[in-house]
Enzyme design. Structure first.
Site: not given
Ligand code: FBP
Length: 307
Positions: A204
């Site tokens: 991912k």
């Molecule tokens: P979102 O669709 O809310 O961006 O979620 C994806 C994700 O990978 C979550 O699993 C994780 O909490 C978040 O993004 C981390 O975002 P960041 O560290 O960039 O704030």
């Protein structure tokens, strides 16, 4: 078993029957079952960003049951969350949606330019909860990258031994990278490659921009005329960086934005050959009705691309 799922599984030749079965469980579940595309609901933001930032926009989300219901009702391929959220729902929803246990987590109370998540759950927890995979965040670029890489090496080895695939959230971050560099095309491609080399079955990453962070990479992108003008071009390149498309690569949703903007982005991701999306805030920060409508449109875009 569709031809497409059979083909995807063939790229994981040599993996144990347990790992292949669990990959198939996710690929064959929900609205996109059998298409080779995936939409996953991740809800670790309560831990990563804090409860109010995550759930106040739609207070129903403070309740762990809300998210698994959303994943089931929308027909997501899987639902990913930390230990606490999964323990709260796993028995009541057993068998209704494949679960991914996020084995490490970071919080925002201590802001560190060199992040390193804590290991917050175990392979035994994943087995006990009936999960189809483990999830783990790596931060290539962090000063702690070697510790992180060694942690996932040990955990994914343990997971493989009991037939669980590994999903790696690969987020480049650290003092040596600019903010724009975290989503630069060369960095996202590199982050995808590192996750694959660490043995990820599903990778991912964030959608890449056309910024190039590293001078040495810039030269190559120019000399080799690697197309990066559109998001679809860049996604194609990231998928190529993930073993020439032989690993499942999905893209994250990011902070909440308007429906039109997100659907435009998903269309480009799909056109570029993304295997799917993992959409958290853009789903659970909307009312359930709006989230179901949005997830259905997202799944339609991927289904049409697969057809
Ligand atoms: P979102 O669709 O809310 O961006 O979620 C994806 C994700 O990978 C979550 O699993 C994780 O909490 C978040 O993004 C981390 O975002 P960041 O560290 O960039 O704030």
């Amino acid at each position: 078993m569709s031809d497409r799922v059979r083909q995807i599984l063939s790229w994981y030749h040599g993996q144990s029957p347990g790992v292949l079965t669990n990959l198939a469980r996710m690929l064959n579940h929900g609205t996109l079952a059998g298409t080779g595309k995936m939409v996953i609901l991740p809800v670790d933001q309560g831990f990563e960003h804090g409860p109010a930032r995550s759930f106040a926009p739609n207070p129903a989300g403070y309740n762990p049951q809300y998210h698994v219901e959303l994943a089931v009702k929308s027909g997501c391929n899987a639902y990913a969350a930390p230990l606490g959220f999964l323990e709260a729902i796993a028995a009541d929803y057993a068998g209704q949606v494949p679960l991914i246990l996020k084995l490490n987590n970071n919080d925002s109370l201590f802001s560190d330019t060199e992040p390193c998540s804590a290991v917050t759950a175990s392979i035994d927890d994943a087995l006990r909860l009936g999960c189809a995979a483990i999830g783990f965040t790596i931060y290539p670029g962090s000063a702690h990258k070697n510790t992180i890489f060694q942690q996932i090496r040990e955990l994914s080895e343990e997971a493989r031994a009991v037939g669980l695939p590994t999903v790696i959230w690969s987020y480049a971050r650290g003092g040596g990278l600019s903010k724009a560099g975290e989503t630069a095309i060369d960095v996202i491609g590199y982050a995808a490659q590192i996750a694959c080399q660490l043995g990820a079955h599903i990778v991912k990453v964030k959608p890449p921009t056309d910024h190039i962070e590293q001078g040495a990479a810039q030269k190559v992108y120019e000399e080799q005329n690697i197309p990066i003008a559109t998001l679809a071009d860049r996604v194609r390149h990231v998928v190529q960086c993930a073993f020439d498309g032989r690993r499942i690569v999905i893209f994250s949703g990011g902070a909440a934005k308007g429906t039109e903007a997100i659907l435009e982005e998903i269309s480009e991701l799909a056109r570029g050959g993304a295997f799917g999306s993992i959409v958290g805030r853009n789903a659970f920060q909307r009312s359930q009705g709006d989230a179901l409508a949005l997830l259905s449109e997202i799944m339609n875009i991927y289904a049409n691309e697969a057809a």
